[in-house]
Design a protein around this motif. Structure first.
Motif, mmCIF file in Angstrom:
data_model
loop_
_atom_site.group_PDB
_atom_site.id
_atom_site.type_symbol
_atom_site.label_atom_id
_atom_site.label_comp_id
_atom_site.label_asym_id
_atom_site.label_seq_id
_atom_site.Cartn_x
_atom_site.Cartn_y
_atom_site.Cartn_z
ATOM 1 N N LEU A 7 69.708 19.678 125.522
ATOM 2 C CA LEU A 7 69.828 18.275 125.886
ATOM 3 C C LEU A 7 69.980 17.440 124.629
ATOM 4 N N VAL A 8 70.867 16.463 124.677
ATOM 5 C CA VAL A 8 71.046 15.508 123.585
ATOM 6 C C VAL A 8 70.868 14.110 124.166
ATOM 7 N N GLY A 9 69.912 13.376 123.622
ATOM 8 C CA GLY A 9 69.624 12.058 124.155
ATOM 9 C C GLY A 9 69.238 12.086 125.619
ATOM 10 N N GLY A 10 68.573 13.161 126.035
ATOM 11 C CA GLY A 10 68.134 13.280 127.415
ATOM 12 C C GLY A 10 69.214 13.701 128.389
ATOM 13 N N ARG A 11 70.409 14.001 127.879
ATOM 14 C CA ARG A 11 71.505 14.443 128.746
ATOM 15 C C ARG A 11 71.764 15.918 128.514
ATOM 16 N N VAL A 12 71.865 16.691 129.591
ATOM 17 C CA VAL A 12 72.122 18.121 129.468
ATOM 18 C C VAL A 12 73.570 18.322 129.053
ATOM 19 N N VAL A 13 73.779 18.917 127.879
ATOM 20 C CA VAL A 13 75.134 19.169 127.394
ATOM 21 C C VAL A 13 75.479 20.659 127.417
ATOM 22 N N ILE A 14 74.480 21.506 127.365
ATOM 23 C CA ILE A 14 74.654 22.943 127.574
ATOM 24 C C ILE A 14 73.725 23.337 128.709
ATOM 25 N N ARG A 15 74.300 23.842 129.790
ATOM 26 C CA ARG A 15 73.495 24.290 130.921
ATOM 27 C C ARG A 15 73.824 25.753 131.209
ATOM 28 N N ASP A 16 72.784 26.549 131.195
ATOM 29 C CA ASP A 16 72.948 27.984 131.411
ATOM 30 C C ASP A 16 74.017 28.551 130.474
ATOM 31 N N ARG A 17 73.940 28.106 129.197
ATOM 32 C CA ARG A 17 74.756 28.614 128.090
ATOM 33 C C ARG A 17 76.228 28.191 128.151
ATOM 34 N N ARG A 18 76.551 27.180 128.929
ATOM 35 C CA ARG A 18 77.933 26.710 128.998
ATOM 36 C C ARG A 18 78.009 25.198 128.892
ATOM 37 N N HIS A 19 79.133 24.743 128.327
ATOM 38 C CA HIS A 19 79.456 23.317 128.247
ATOM 39 C C HIS A 19 80.402 22.985 129.400
ATOM 40 N N ALA A 20 80.239 21.816 129.974
ATOM 41 C CA ALA A 20 81.031 21.447 131.156
ATOM 42 C C ALA A 20 82.534 21.418 130.872
ATOM 43 N N ASP A 21 82.926 21.109 129.636
ATOM 44 C CA ASP A 21 84.349 21.000 129.284
ATOM 45 C C ASP A 21 84.821 22.195 128.464
ATOM 46 N N GLU A 22 84.111 23.294 128.561
ATOM 47 C CA GLU A 22 84.340 24.416 127.659
ATOM 48 C C GLU A 22 85.728 25.035 127.795
ATOM 49 N N ASP A 23 86.213 25.189 129.005
ATOM 50 C CA ASP A 23 87.512 25.851 129.193
ATOM 51 C C ASP A 23 88.637 25.062 128.533
ATOM 52 N N ALA A 24 88.645 23.748 128.718
ATOM 53 C CA ALA A 24 89.694 22.923 128.121
ATOM 54 C C ALA A 24 89.562 22.893 126.598
ATOM 55 N N ILE A 25 88.337 22.849 126.111
ATOM 56 C CA ILE A 25 88.114 22.848 124.660
ATOM 57 C C ILE A 25 88.578 24.172 124.053
ATOM 58 N N ASP A 26 88.285 25.277 124.716
ATOM 59 C CA ASP A 26 88.740 26.587 124.238
ATOM 60 C C ASP A 26 90.265 26.667 124.208
ATOM 61 N N ALA A 27 90.914 26.129 125.228
ATOM 62 C CA ALA A 27 92.380 26.192 125.297
ATOM 63 C C ALA A 27 93.003 25.403 124.148
#
Length: 459
Positions: free
Chosen positions: A429-449
């Motif tokens: 969590l950063v600033g009280g917001r979950v940014v990594i949940r269960d070892r994944r980032h919500a925008d991970e696929d697009a960032i990887d591409a």
């Protein structure tokens, strides 16, 4: 302090005065911890899945270098060193576009979040295009760093770098260095241009001097006399033995010695690497209140040497960790290598530790937590009221975590994580917001591409 807008509970947490069980954390609308309490959670909130520790700040990053990790591991015709590695870095830089900078930084920042960092100090010196041609907006690549941080959710201390020369005494820069260069007026103008952008983004603005090789004394004094950021000041210093030798030839003093003699080094400063110091320099740097910015994985990869951490810590020195060239991207790996370097040099175990019976992991972790926060210009850190709600949640179902939480002793959680199980991080969590949940980032696929597209273009 803003009113609480979110609530979390956890089975145990590392607070400033030690471990506590059944902790409830209220987070305000400003992303800071509004209250901490023990006991069952009342009302709505999220039950975190394991023990919680504060996330660390990565105090030294060159984000673009993540793209070249692993590309300099083939032997050259002679003895390879930092200086031969640097040639490979210049080759990559000469082909990099602003789109590449943003894509690489976003991928890196996701990896840092997954590694237990919630904040990064970006030591940013890639300012211009190929051959040093300026962009229409002189702050173009800095804006790309700000965008990558905003997209991923990581906290940012942005450190534009002054770089003007190739060696001590104002030597003419080489061709590969042209994308990095400024004169004093241009650099100060860049800082002024970035101040409102960083304020809007919630980033801390400081500055960096690349090194004593890259800036003359007059330039350093002019910048420090005119800058108004109020933020941290970072500098590479005494990373390589050759650097020390060339500094002695230039002025008759060693780099850290010169810096402490000539500059008002204080807690605002971070001396990156400071690998090669005499005992006197070590004691003086410790007494200054500055932070030593240690990057053990990069320093090992480049063959820099081993920082005198035991002596520095004994003198009361402050340190934090950075990932620098990003051959590693985790808290655990950097702290483990820091301790192991001391063991290999001394041929003894448990070197950086608070005292008999104390945990090496906790000693390292808490020192790096405090030093990283200071070096990033963060006044309050850790799990305390008023600090940013930056949390790492360890996997409560992992056998190492479960065993430590149940009976091995709470500090064993840190020893297991750092020395045996770097994969135990689950959520961040950063600033009280979950940014990594269960070892994944919500925008991970697009960032990887986007990262893959950049790598294909640069290879």
């Amino acid at each position: 302090m803003s009113s609480p807008v979110s609530r979390f509970s956890c089975p145990m947490a590392l607070l400033p005065d030690g471990w506590a069980r059944d902790v409830v954390i209220d987070v305000g609308g400003d992303g800071r911890i509004a209250s901490l309490a023990s006991g069952p959670m009342s009302g709505e909130g999220e039950r975190l899945s394991g023990p919680v520790v504060p996330a660390l700040a990565d105090l030294h990053s060159h984000a673009f270098q993540r793209a070249m990790a692993g590309l300099a591991e083939r032997a050259g015709p002679g003895d390879d060193s930092f200086w031969t590695w640097r040639s490979q870095m210049y080759r990559i830089v000469g082909r990099m576009t602003p789109d590449d900078v943003e894509a690489i930084a976003a991928k890196l920042y996701v990896e840092l979040l997954k590694g237990g960092f919630s904040h990064v100090a970006e030591f940013h010196y890639l300012h211009h295009g190929a051959g040093g041609v300026p962009y229409r907006d002189p702050a173009e690549t800095s804006h790309r760093i700000l965008a990558a941080a905003a997209r991923t959710g990581i906290g940012l201390t942005h450190l534009p770098v002054f770089y003007a020369h190739s060696n001590f005494g104002g030597a003419e820069p080489g061709e590969g260095q042209r994308p990095f260069l400024h004169d004093v007026d241009g650099f100060l103008s860049l800082l002024e241009r970035l101040a409102p952008a960083c304020g809007t983004a919630g980033a801390t603005l400081g500055l960096a001097l690349h090194s004593l090789r890259a800036a003359t004394p007059d330039e350093v004094r002019a910048i420090l006399g005119a800058e108004t950021t109020g933020g941290p000041i970072h500098i590479h210093v005494a990373e390589q033995e050759r650097e020390v030798e060339e500094c002695l030839a230039w002025c008759g003093r060693r780099p850290v010695e010169w810096l402490l003699d000539e500059m008002d080094v204080d807690p605002r400063w971070c001396a990156i690497h400071a690998t090669h110091m005499t005992p006197d320099e070590t004691a003086r740097l410790a007494a200054s209140g500055a932070v030593a910015g240690l990057c053990p994985a990069t320093e090992a990869n480049l063959g820099d040497g081993i920082f005198p951490a035991t002596a520095y810590r004994a003198a009361g020195g402050r340190f934090g960790i950075g990932t620098d060239s990003h051959v590693a991207t985790s808290v655990a790996e950097e702290l483990r290598l820091l301790e192991y370097g001391q063991r290999l040099r001394d041929r003894r175990r448990n070197r950086l530790v608070a005292g008999p019976g104390a945990s090496v992991g906790r000693t390292l972790f808490e020192a790096a937590l405090a030093g990283g926060a200071q070096a990033c210009g963060r006044a309050v850190h850790g799990l305390r009221v008023g600090a940013p709600a930056d949390l790492v949640v360890l996997d409560g179902n992992h056998p190492f975590v479960a065993a430590a939480a149940e009976g091995e002793g709470e500090d064993t959680l840190l020893d297991r994580w750092i020395f045996a199980a770097p994969d135990v991080l689950r959520d961040v969590l950063v600033g009280g917001r979950v940014v990594i949940r269960d070892r994944r980032h919500a925008d991970e696929d697009a960032i990887d591409a986007a990262f893959l597209k950049a790598l294909r273009r640069l290879q």
